[in-house]
Design a protein around this motif. Structure first.
Motif, PDB file in Angstrom:
ATOM      1  N   UNK A 282       0.830  -1.196   0.000  1.00 18.24           N
ATOM      2  CA  UNK A 282       0.000   0.000   0.000  1.00 18.24           C
ATOM      3  C   UNK A 282       0.869   1.252   0.000  1.00 18.24           C
ATOM      4  N   UNK A 283       2.024   1.176   0.626  1.00 20.23           N
ATOM      5  CA  UNK A 283       2.912   2.331   0.612  1.00 20.23           C
ATOM      6  C   UNK A 283       3.451   2.602  -0.788  1.00 20.23           C
ATOM      7  N   UNK A 284       3.854   1.563  -1.503  1.00 15.07           N
ATOM      8  CA  UNK A 284       4.291   1.745  -2.885  1.00 15.07           C
ATOM      9  C   UNK A 284       3.161   2.273  -3.745  1.00 15.07           C
ATOM     10  N   UNK A 285       1.950   1.742  -3.505  1.00 17.74           N
ATOM     11  CA  UNK A 285       0.791   2.172  -4.286  1.00 17.74           C
ATOM     12  C   UNK A 285       0.505   3.652  -4.057  1.00 17.74           C
ATOM     13  N   UNK A 286       0.500   4.080  -2.796  1.00 16.46           N
ATOM     14  CA  UNK A 286       0.229   5.491  -2.498  1.00 16.46           C
ATOM     15  C   UNK A 286       1.316   6.391  -3.061  1.00 16.46           C
ATOM     16  N   UNK A 287       2.560   5.943  -2.984  1.00 14.02           N
ATOM     17  CA  UNK A 287       3.650   6.729  -3.537  1.00 14.02           C
ATOM     18  C   UNK A 287       3.468   6.928  -5.037  1.00 14.02           C
ATOM     19  N   UNK A 288       3.171   5.832  -5.756  1.00 15.34           N
ATOM     20  CA  UNK A 288       2.977   5.953  -7.202  1.00 15.34           C
ATOM     21  C   UNK A 288       1.729   6.770  -7.523  1.00 15.34           C
ATOM     22  N   UNK A 289       0.712   6.662  -6.674  1.00 15.10           N
ATOM     23  CA  UNK A 289      -0.519   7.418  -6.886  1.00 15.10           C
ATOM     24  C   UNK A 289      -0.255   8.918  -6.789  1.00 15.10           C
ATOM     25  N   UNK A 290       0.501   9.352  -5.763  1.00 14.25           N
ATOM     26  CA  UNK A 290       0.784  10.769  -5.616  1.00 14.25           C
ATOM     27  C   UNK A 290       1.721  11.265  -6.708  1.00 14.25           C
ATOM     28  N   UNK A 291       2.676  10.442  -7.117  1.00 16.66           N
ATOM     29  CA  UNK A 291       3.569  10.846  -8.207  1.00 16.66           C
ATOM     30  C   UNK A 291       2.782  11.040  -9.498  1.00 16.66           C
ATOM     31  N   UNK A 292       1.831  10.134  -9.739  1.00 11.44           N
ATOM     32  CA  UNK A 292       1.008  10.259 -10.947  1.00 11.44           C
ATOM     33  C   UNK A 292       0.158  11.516 -10.893  1.00 11.44           C
ATOM     34  N   UNK A 293      -0.440  11.781  -9.735  1.00  7.79           N
ATOM     35  CA  UNK A 293      -1.265  12.984  -9.605  1.00  7.79           C
ATOM     36  C   UNK A 293      -0.437  14.246  -9.794  1.00  7.79           C
ATOM     37  N   UNK A 294       0.768  14.246  -9.262  1.00  8.69           N
ATOM     38  CA  UNK A 294       1.626  15.420  -9.392  1.00  8.69           C
ATOM     39  C   UNK A 294       2.005  15.661 -10.851  1.00  8.69           C
TER      40      UNK A 294
END
Length: 1316
Positions: free
Chosen positions: A376-388
């Motif tokens: 979930x930590x990797x997922x959230x990290x990639x999610x925020x990078x994508x949003x940015x």
């Protein structure tokens, strides 16, 4: 996660469900028929017909894994063949070639996709090339500077001057210069801006190459590409210093895919298909509800779904996430599947749901429940990078809809407490440049941003927007212009309202990050934010002057405004619940924050010098005033640390490689804190093709100064260390007695406020000044358009060729103004709006209150960081110069009071001995000099308390040696300008026809003298016996030096100008020469003011120094007159050359200054004073009456009793400057000339021949008049008095002089005869 077969076990941390075959057929959950219907509904496969076996067999949790495997089965033949695609060579994962495919110095990201130029023109290519087919890759433009993006072959050789497109078989597009490159260059495409995406397309079947900008084709750039054996093309880029981009070869979904073209890196098709199917199952769970009572399935909207803990649903979700969780760690799948799904949830919700983000929160709860922590930590990290990435590289549309949707999803995610704390702790500041979320990029191409529709009517002011309200257009505004202006203002308001929607969402993000009520299960978000924010400031403060700065200035401006809004919200919220606290309007930083060691200010300079030095020298004051004791052992350690400052720390020395970087290698160093990704992450590879060394900080960034009993770094602090267990602890430890006992607000908010002030100092002020350039461009084009229209009106009708050219120019200027006026509207809305001005004004007032409170602590004021004074000075300058004329600073609440408080601070601290830094002292002096140039601020200086005014003038009258006397003199001159002889001009007469570079310069303001401060000056000069002589002697010394330097320089300039080879004179030399001239003029004006205000200093010979001062003054005046007025002399020739840089050098300013002094001495003084001044002036051997006649244009003195002849128009004459010199002043000059003519004639008739023996042996100009005791040597009084100012030894025998007595030849001769 689960085992196949009849028995299954699901385990996710604290959540555990077990189902066994021995359980009842209803599975203990719901009836098997209903369960079958539910599972069939969730795991249906629309593209595959059910077999007879599966249709006969009911679906339950025992056979669900088998069914799910079949559902997710993908024919992976295509997947296996990837990497062997015809037409492509190289690794299947395409990255930048950091091992050998580069030239120059480059910084490369962790993922090997982002790159920053760190040399003149560095080049890098990818690891994969293509030789057949159609291929595309994307480049995310992070900075809009000089770059050439395209393709090259492996045989291309580049250097620091030639990059991609500069060699054969390399092709590039340059959006900075809007050109294409292949050895030669031609115009192509559109200008790019930061935040754009360039698609690079190559068709090796047809041999063509083209580019797209934000998905819009720019057309075919090159044709007939070389193809065949050995010809394969690599993606490549050349970029100059500081420029940055990020590549997308296909590791993420292309933002603008092109039909028929394939990304260089194949997408993970199998995983993508599985993820999409699993997402469909997950969607089905959210849209179907079990009703066990009715025994049926109920269809619902996803936005209405609620997690109620039903075992059937939880088991179903566990099966889904067993397969889904590993996929959600991949960036491609997160961006292609999860982001679009969550965006859909946010957009489909009702306004009430949008406020609570309930569905997004439940989805995140499920992620944390069913996925392992690392997943979930990797997922959230990639999610925020994508949003940015999506937010930053989305094009600007009229309603800013794209930016709004990404910000809303960001808010929804950050509203989830557990996710927010994880992202704050590990992602937002450590991995991402999350400040991007607070930035609204400015559209370079207004057409694509829809500003033409939003602002259909354009308008621009007729005068420079920086001239202020006093210089409005003379002619009234026409009705047509008024209508255009109002239509333009309405369009600007529409734009501003749309931008405000985005800004409000950005403020909401910061409010979430500053939440301190979410302590459940750990530290509150605000304290995590404070730790990361302090580190962010430290990296930027230590990275100043280095490249790249972690946060670009344009981002910092937006971040500051959003932070101020969120900060004031929480500050006033705390006040509402705590009546004893203060409102944000009364905010300031208590002085103990600067010396109690609770807040780390890194290596930033304090007002009193180094922190370790201050703690050592002021330890007694800290103990008595603040009850802070410093351990002597730690003081000794700090002293040794300062002594060893130049030595490299052991950890840094251990990290440094044994030798210089190998050619073509990567630098195996831990990444410096100031290196940042051009898009998101931090750079960790420093690539170079030359032997280089990378400087490491002398001290690790996290090391604290070991001078406190308890010293904590930002990472070590807890909430108790910030807030304290009682209000006077934490950040407020060590309250001085001058500070009130009641708390201002929460201590954590004080630290946020301190950080906001530091942010302004780091780069915000610089950026505010830079953005004014758009307004300046509008003014220049508007002036050019008006000139062209005037020429059109004057052009003869018969000259059609000229008319055509003028019409064409008029069209070009009009189109450019239309574009710039719309862009200016955007800049005003995002940078210079009324709300932004109020933020800067609030920050100014915060600094003023902080400085005032710090000043009350006495010696402890030295602990305050210098940037508080800098921000106070610069923020006032920004309000005055950058935000007009749309918003007037005078309309701000309490502006007059603020102006007075700032004046008091400048007046008190420009000569404050507690401030030791040279730079900040110069800044204070310059600010005060600028302050007295404008009427409003000068009146504010006059409003400060009388004792402060007198103390300021006393400091200004201190001797000029050993201090920045030129600026002090400039302040005194500004107080006099408007009162002196011919000194009422704004610009010099000979410069009236030239255009000033900036009409807002202090030196170009209208005269506004201060009679009040002049009176203080006169009182102080009369006050003591030493004040006036020491001040005037220093002025005369500096005048002698400045004018002598000026004469020496113009001699060199004249010699250079007369050489046959016509060497160019160094511009710096010209500038220094002009400065010396200006200093001479200003020093003469100060002498004129002194003589006017206190003439007795020179004319009352009862004073011991008056005669000596008068003789020195006469000597200098004669020297200046002779040098400037000699016929066809050096000064004349240099003035005639009119060299660039010497524009201010002219006869008028210096001659009227000298004339003013002479008139005051010889016309306005008392009779006895006039006689003394006349005798001293005529007695000076350099006096020439011809120089006085020169002032009125007369070549020779007139005969006694005759009228003055008419002046020669070709010669200089004060009579030619009737606009600057009044009739009364001219009459006084004529009176002075007549007086000197008569007096010189009388002196010539009465003078007796003097033998050489009777002349002073030093100057040979005056008779001997003084004898030295005890040695008995003689000279004139002028020479001995001047000598005794600096030396007490005799000229001749070096005996110490005890006294000087008058000596007259006749008296001494008779005495000798009597003795005989």
């Amino acid at each position: 996660m689960a085992s196949k077969g009849a028995s299954m076990s699901f385990s996710r941390k604290s959540y555990r469900l077990t189902s066994d075959a021995e359980k009842s057929r209803v599975a203990g959950i719901v009836h098997e028929k209903l369960l079958n219907d539910y599972l069939q509904r969730i795991f249906s496969c629309p593209d595959r017909a059910p077999t007879a076996a599966t249709s006969r067999k009911l679906l339950n949790f025992q056979n669900l894994p088998e069914h799910l495997e079949q559902l997710l089965h993908v024919d992976n033949e295509d997947e296996e063949s990837q990497g062997q695609v015809e037409g492509r060579l190289g690794p299947s994962t395409v990255v930048l070639d950091h091992t050998g495919g580069f030239e120059g110095l480059l910084l490369v990201d962790d993922d090997l996709l982002g790159v920053i130029g760190h040399s003149n023109f560095g080049t890098i290519r990818s690891t994969t090339c293509v030789y057949k087919g159609k291929w595309v890759y994307e480049v995310l433009i992070s900075s809009q500077g000089l770059m050439q993006i395209g393709w090259c072959t492996i045989n291309c050789r580049f250097n620091q001057e030639e990059g991609v497109g500069d060699t054969h078989n390399s092709y590039a597009y340059d959006g900075n210069r809007v050109r294409k490159w292949n050895v030669t260059t031609t115009n192509y495409g559109k200008a790019w801006a930061a935040g754009d995406i360039v698609s690079c397309l190559i068709d090796l079947d047809d041999g063509t190459l083209s580019f797209c900008l934000n998905g819009v084709s720019l057309g075919t750039a090159f044709e007939n590409l070389s193809r065949g054996l050995g010809m394969a093309y690599f993606p490549a880029i050349s970029l100059s210093f500081k420029e940055s981009v990020a590549f997308n070869f296909g590791s993420r979904p292309l933002r603008y895919p092109v039909a028929g073209y394939r990304p260089l890196q194949d997408p993970p098709c199998t995983d993508l298909t599985r993820a999409q199917k699993l997402l469909g199952c997950f969607r089905a769970v959210l849209s179907v509800e079990l009703d066990p009572v009715e025994g049926q399935l109920v269809e619902k909207e996803i936005s209405e779904w609620q997690l109620q803990g039903q075992p059937t649903i939880l088991l179903t979700l566990a099966h889904i996430f067993h397969h889904f969780a590993p996929l959600l760690r991949q960036v491609y799948l997160v961006e292609a599947v999860l982001v679009s799904f969550m965006l859909g949830i946010v957009e489909a919700g009702t306004p009430a749901q949008a406020q609570t983000h309930s569905v997004v929160h439940q989805v995140l709860d499920l992620l944390w429940l069913f996925m392992e922590d690392y997943e979930v930590q990797d997922c959230l990290k990639q999610l925020m990078m994508s949003l940015l990435r999506l937010y930053r590289f989305s094009p600007i549309v009229p309603d800013l809809g794209l930016q709004i949707r990404y910000l809303r999803l960001t808010i929804a995610i950050l509203s989830h407490q557990k996710s927010r704390k994880f992202l704050l702790n590990n992602v937002l500041f450590d991995v991402l440049r999350s400040v991007v979320f607070f930035y609204i990029k400015s559209p370079l191409r207004v057409e694509e941003a829809g500003l033409q529709e939003l602002i259909p009517t354009t308008w621009w002011p007729h005068r420079s927007s920086r001239e202020g309200r006093e210089s409005k257009e003379v002619k009234d505004e026409t009705a047509e212009e008024r209508l255009r202006r109002r239509a333009y203002e309405r369009g600007c308001q529409r734009l501003k309202k749309r931008i405000e929607v985005v800004e409000e969402l950005q403020v909401q993000i910061l409010k979430l990050l500053l939440n301190n009520k979410d302590e459940n299960g750990g530290e509150a978000s605000r304290y995590i934010f404070l730790t990361k924010f302090r580190k962010f400031l430290q990296e930027n403060a230590n990275g100043r002057g280095n490249m790249p700065m972690l946060c670009p200035p344009e981002y910092m401006v937006c971040f500051l405004h959003r932070l101020i809004s969120a900060l004031r919200h929480y500050w006033d919220e705390y006040k509402a619940s705590n009546p004893r606290a203060s409102f944000s309007e009364e905010a300031y930083i208590p002085p103990q924050v600067f010396y109690n060691g609770k807040v780390d200010y890194f290596d930033l300079q304090r007002l009193g010098g180094l922190l370790s030095h201050l703690r050592k020298t002021l330890k007694d004051d800290l103990a008595t005033k603040a009850n802070i004791l410093i351990d002597p052992l730690e003081l000794q350690a700090a002293t040794m640390d300062d002594l060893d400052e130049d030595e490299e720390p052991a950890p840094a020395a251990a990290q440094r490689p044994m030798q210089a970087l190998a050619i073509g290698g990567s630098l195996p160093l831990p990444r410096p804190g100031w290196l940042s990704s051009p898009t998101l992450g931090r750079a960790n590879r420093f690539l170079s093709t030359a032997a280089v060394s990378l400087m490491t900080p002398r001290r690790p960034l996290s090391t604290s100064e070991k001078v406190k009993v308890r010293t904590l770094s930002a990472e070590q602090r807890t909430r108790e260390d910030i807030e304290g267990s009682h209000w006077n602890e934490g950040l407020l430890l060590g309250r001085p007695p001058e500070e009130p006992e009641q708390p201002l607000t929460e201590n954590s908010l004080l630290e946020v406020l301190d950080g906001a002030v530091m942010m302004y100092n780091l780069s915000v002020h610089q950026q505010l000044g830079k953005m004014v350039g758009v307004s300046d461009d509008v003014n220049e084009y508007a002036m050019a358009l008006r000139d062209t229209e005037d020429k059109l009106r004057r052009c003869p009708k018969g000259r059609k060729d000229i008319l055509a050219e003028l019409t064409k120019s008029q069209k070009v200027f009009s189109e450019k103004l239309d574009h710039l006026s719309r862009r200016l509207a955007w800049v005003h809305a995002t940078v210079y709006s009324q709300e932004k001005m109020q933020d800067i004004y609030w920050l100014l007032r915060v600094c003023l209150r902080t400085i005032e409170h710090g000043d009350r602590t006495g010696s402890l004021f030295a602990f305050m960081p210098e940037f508080y004074l800098s921000v106070a000075i610069n923020s006032y300058s920004a309000l005055k110069n950058y935000f007009g004329p749309v918003h007037s600073v005078e309309e701000l609440p309490g502006y007059e009071e603020t102006l007075t408080r700032l004046a008091a601070i400048l007046a008190k601290h420009f000569a404050d001995t507690r401030i030791v830094g040279t730079d900040i002292r110069d800044s204070l002096m310059q600010a005060l000099a600028s302050y007295v140039c404008y009427p409003n601020s000068l009146r504010a200086v006059e409003r400060i308390p009388e004792e402060q005014r007198i103390a300021m003038v006393r400091s200004l009258l201190a001797p000029y040696e050993q201090r920045p006397w030129a600026q002090t003199n400039w302040i005194l001159v500004r107080l006099w300008r408007g009162c002196g002889f011919g000194y009422r001009y704004t610009r010099l007469p000979h410069l009236l026809k030239t255009k000033p570079e900036d009409a807002n310069l202090p030196s170009l303001q209208k005269p506004c003298p201060s009679t009040l401060l002049q009176q203080h000056m006169a009182d102080l000069l009369r006050e003591g016996p030493d004040v006036a002589p020491s001040f005037l002697n220093s002025v005369l010394n500096q005048l002698n030096w400045a004018f002598s330097e000026f004469i020496g320089m113009i001699q060199e300039i004249q010699q250079a100008a007369e050489r046959l080879e016509r060497n160019f004179v160094d511009s710096r030399q010209l500038k220094v020469c002009a400065t010396c001239f200006d200093l001479s003029v200003s020093l003469l004006r100060v002498l004129e003011m002194t003589i006017t205000l206190v003439p007795e200093i020179f004319l009352d010979w009862a004073r011991p120094t008056s005669e000596m001062l008068l003789r020195r003054l006469a000597q200098l005046l004669n020297q200046v007159l002779n040098r400037v007025t000699a016929e066809r002399n050096l000064f004349d020739r240099v003035v005639t050359l009119r060299l660039p840089g010497l524009e201010s050098v002219d006869h008028y300013p210096i001659l009227v200054a000298v004339t003013g002094i002479l008139v005051r001495l010889l016309v306005h003084g008392p009779a006895s004073g006039r006689e003394r001044a006349t005798s001293v002036l005529l007695a000076d051997p350099c006096f020439q009456l011809r120089s006085i006649c020169y002032l009125l244009g007369q070549p020779e003195p007139p005969a006694p009793g005759t009228a003055l002849p008419a002046p020669d128009r070709k010669r200089f004459s004060l009579q030619s400057y009737t606009d600057y010199i009044s009739v009364e002043e001219l009459a006084q000059v004529e009176q002075m000339l007549a007086h000197l003519t008569s007096a010189s004639a009388q002196a010539a008739a009465a003078s007796l021949p003097t033998s050489e023996e009777d002349l002073c042996p030093i100057c040979y100009a005056h008779p001997i008049s003084a004898v030295f005791q005890p040695c008995g040597h003689k000279s004139c009084k002028a020479c001995i008095n001047q000598h005794l100012m600096n030396n007490k030894d005799c000229f001749f025998c070096k005996t110490t002089i005890v006294s000087v007595e008058d000596w007259e030849k006749a008296a001494n001769t008779s005495a000798t005869s009597s003795a005989a």
